[in-house]
Design an enzyme around this catalytic site. Sequence first.
Site, PDB file in Angstrom:
ATOM      1  CE  LYS A 132      19.382  84.275 -28.685  1.00  0.00           C
ATOM      2  NZ  LYS A 132      20.335  83.652 -27.855  1.00  0.00           N
ATOM      3  N   GLY A 145      27.531  93.304 -27.323  1.00  0.00           N
ATOM      4  CA  GLY A 145      26.978  92.375 -25.872  1.00  0.00           C
ATOM      5  C   GLY A 145      27.887  91.152 -25.812  1.00  0.00           C
ATOM      6  CE1 TYR A 204      21.860  79.344 -27.426  1.00  0.00           C
ATOM      7  CE2 TYR A 204      22.554  81.242 -26.344  1.00  0.00           C
ATOM      8  CZ  TYR A 204      22.166  80.725 -27.434  1.00  0.00           C
ATOM      9  OH  TYR A 204      22.172  81.469 -28.575  1.00  0.00           O
ATOM     10  CG  HIS A 258      16.713  80.364 -30.055  1.00  0.00           C
ATOM     11  ND1 HIS A 258      17.441  79.776 -28.961  1.00  0.00           N
ATOM     12  CD2 HIS A 258      17.594  80.347 -30.982  1.00  0.00           C
ATOM     13  CE1 HIS A 258      18.578  79.663 -29.054  1.00  0.00           C
ATOM     14  NE2 HIS A 258      18.823  80.062 -30.467  1.00  0.00           N
TER      15      HIS A 258
HETATM   16  P1  NDP Z   1      31.332  83.960 -32.325  1.00  0.00           P
HETATM   17  O1  NDP Z   1      31.317  84.423 -33.330  1.00  0.00           O
HETATM   18  O2  NDP Z   1      31.117  84.651 -31.077  1.00  0.00           O
HETATM   19  O3  NDP Z   1      32.779  82.969 -31.791  1.00  0.00           O
HETATM   20  C1  NDP Z   1      32.777  82.265 -30.692  1.00  0.00           C
HETATM   21  C2  NDP Z   1      34.192  81.248 -30.836  1.00  0.00           C
HETATM   22  O4  NDP Z   1      35.475  82.305 -31.259  1.00  0.00           O
HETATM   23  C3  NDP Z   1      34.463  80.732 -29.640  1.00  0.00           C
HETATM   24  O5  NDP Z   1      35.105  79.309 -30.150  1.00  0.00           O
HETATM   25  C4  NDP Z   1      35.654  81.280 -28.960  1.00  0.00           C
HETATM   26  O6  NDP Z   1      36.379  80.481 -28.177  1.00  0.00           O
HETATM   27  C5  NDP Z   1      36.212  81.983 -30.242  1.00  0.00           C
HETATM   28  N1  NDP Z   1      36.879  83.605 -29.775  1.00  0.00           N
HETATM   29  C6  NDP Z   1      36.151  84.457 -29.168  1.00  0.00           C
HETATM   30  N2  NDP Z   1      36.639  85.743 -29.454  1.00  0.00           N
HETATM   31  C7  NDP Z   1      38.112  85.351 -29.892  1.00  0.00           C
HETATM   32  C8  NDP Z   1      39.088  86.053 -30.313  1.00  0.00           C
HETATM   33  N3  NDP Z   1      39.110  87.262 -30.000  1.00  0.00           N
HETATM   34  N4  NDP Z   1      40.071  85.473 -30.913  1.00  0.00           N
HETATM   35  C9  NDP Z   1      40.037  84.062 -31.277  1.00  0.00           C
HETATM   36  N5  NDP Z   1      38.870  83.251 -31.150  1.00  0.00           N
HETATM   37  C10 NDP Z   1      37.811  84.094 -30.411  1.00  0.00           C
HETATM   38  O7  NDP Z   1      30.246  82.827 -32.345  1.00  0.00           O
HETATM   39  P2  NDP Z   1      28.993  82.302 -31.392  1.00  0.00           P
HETATM   40  O8  NDP Z   1      28.470  81.295 -32.447  1.00  0.00           O
HETATM   41  O9  NDP Z   1      29.115  81.932 -30.004  1.00  0.00           O
HETATM   42  O10 NDP Z   1      28.149  83.563 -31.290  1.00  0.00           O
HETATM   43  C11 NDP Z   1      28.154  84.377 -30.503  1.00  0.00           C
HETATM   44  C12 NDP Z   1      26.786  84.300 -29.717  1.00  0.00           C
HETATM   45  O11 NDP Z   1      25.851  84.472 -30.558  1.00  0.00           O
HETATM   46  C13 NDP Z   1      26.401  83.113 -28.875  1.00  0.00           C
HETATM   47  O12 NDP Z   1      27.297  82.918 -27.803  1.00  0.00           O
HETATM   48  C14 NDP Z   1      24.788  83.515 -28.704  1.00  0.00           C
HETATM   49  O13 NDP Z   1      24.750  84.047 -27.456  1.00  0.00           O
HETATM   50  C15 NDP Z   1      24.495  83.815 -30.102  1.00  0.00           C
HETATM   51  N6  NDP Z   1      24.102  82.846 -31.042  1.00  0.00           N
HETATM   52  C16 NDP Z   1      22.670  82.892 -31.400  1.00  0.00           C
HETATM   53  C17 NDP Z   1      22.282  81.829 -32.328  1.00  0.00           C
HETATM   54  C18 NDP Z   1      20.990  81.920 -32.663  1.00  0.00           C
HETATM   55  O14 NDP Z   1      20.557  80.954 -33.288  1.00  0.00           O
HETATM   56  N7  NDP Z   1      20.160  82.779 -32.305  1.00  0.00           N
HETATM   57  C19 NDP Z   1      23.238  80.736 -32.679  1.00  0.00           C
HETATM   58  C20 NDP Z   1      24.683  81.112 -32.282  1.00  0.00           C
HETATM   59  C21 NDP Z   1      25.180  82.060 -31.526  1.00  0.00           C
HETATM   60  P3  NDP Z   1      36.387  80.675 -26.567  1.00  0.00           P
HETATM   61  O15 NDP Z   1      35.291  80.722 -26.171  1.00  0.00           O
HETATM   62  O16 NDP Z   1      37.335  79.148 -26.306  1.00  0.00           O
HETATM   63  O17 NDP Z   1      37.515  81.553 -26.247  1.00  0.00           O
END
Ligand code: NDP
Length: 298
Positions: free
Chosen positions: A77, A20, A52, A110
């Site tokens: 959530k 996703g 969010y 959440h």
């Molecule tokens: P991710 O592991 O998805 O990493 C996101 C970060 O990595 C951003 O800074 C992005 O930068 C960068 N990035 C993305 N793709 C690449 C790539 N191919 N190469 C290098 N850097 C990359 O972390 P998240 O914490 O955002 O987790 C993903 C999702 O999980 C969230 O968006 C959310 O939907 C969910 N989540 C849920 C939580 C909960 O408590 N239930 C807590 C945290 C997250 P950029 O955007 O600048 O490209």
Amino acid sequence: MTRPVPQLTLNNGVEMPALGYGVFQTPPDETIRAVEAALQTGYRHIDTAAAYGNEREVGQALRSSGVDRADVFLETKVWISDFGYDATLHAFDKSAGKLGVDQLDLFILHQALPSRFDLTIEAYQALETLLEDGKVRAIGVSNFMPEHLDRLLGSTSVVPAVNQIEVHPYFRQSELLAKDAEHGILSQAWSPIGGITFYPGFGDQHRSTLDDATIGEIAAAHGRTPAQVMLAWHLAQGRSAIPKSVTPHRIAENFDVLDIELTGDELAAIDALDTGVRGGPDPVDITLDNFGTEIPEA
Ligand code: NDP
């Protein structure tokens, strides 16, 4: 030809695309463009949250993308400040109203509120009602530790379909993954490429999974990137993963992982990177005092 995204069958028979697209920390004014790009790339599963602040823009992107609502698995959530039976029923109206949909595919709590588990149970009972009424196709939880799952399962009747938890190579939560599996709960990895290990303002370790030597070697062996290898690791181990990016070429890169086949030794080498140290807040410490924030009406 691009391979299709594997579908995972939830414990109530509903199918969910394993891969996703997440929008945590995506500012509202960037969300429409980012989600449209994700849908154009081929993602058919979007993960957002009331907390969010971008549900409205996710909904707008869904409508403007031209992709059929029915073809997208939409997950959001309930935030802790909306816990309680009536408050959580109303949280559905707020989220569905902002997203502009009648039905959610997956609606999850959440966090647990360990100090007010009574409210957590009531919130989950509201999810059970929403499920029974057909307003949501599946219900679940996020950041529930084994003791929270035990307490929940002891007081409610529908086993959560999903537990969305921090899982990346530096924090695998193997015991929790096993606990989820034991109860037929699908584990969904947040920060799947280790975002929490490198985004600014979260902790001071900043040992980024993206710079890990082992992951780098495996990536080089497959001619792919570290992010792609981490996503292939989740998918090979049967988890859902919801990488976030606002950057078009990374949105595409993170989707182009379905043909990567890691060997057993490579999977084990990534498993062995687990430090046992979480990046996010300890779910045990979540209280209304330190994390409560009001979720606006639709
Ligand atoms: P991710 O592991 O998805 O990493 C996101 C970060 O990595 C951003 O800074 C992005 O930068 C960068 N990035 C993305 N793709 C690449 C790539 N191919 N190469 C290098 N850097 C990359 O972390 P998240 O914490 O955002 O987790 C993903 C999702 O999980 C969230 O968006 C959310 O939907 C969910 N989540 C849920 C939580 C909960 O408590 N239930 C807590 C945290 C997250 P950029 O955007 O600048 O490209």
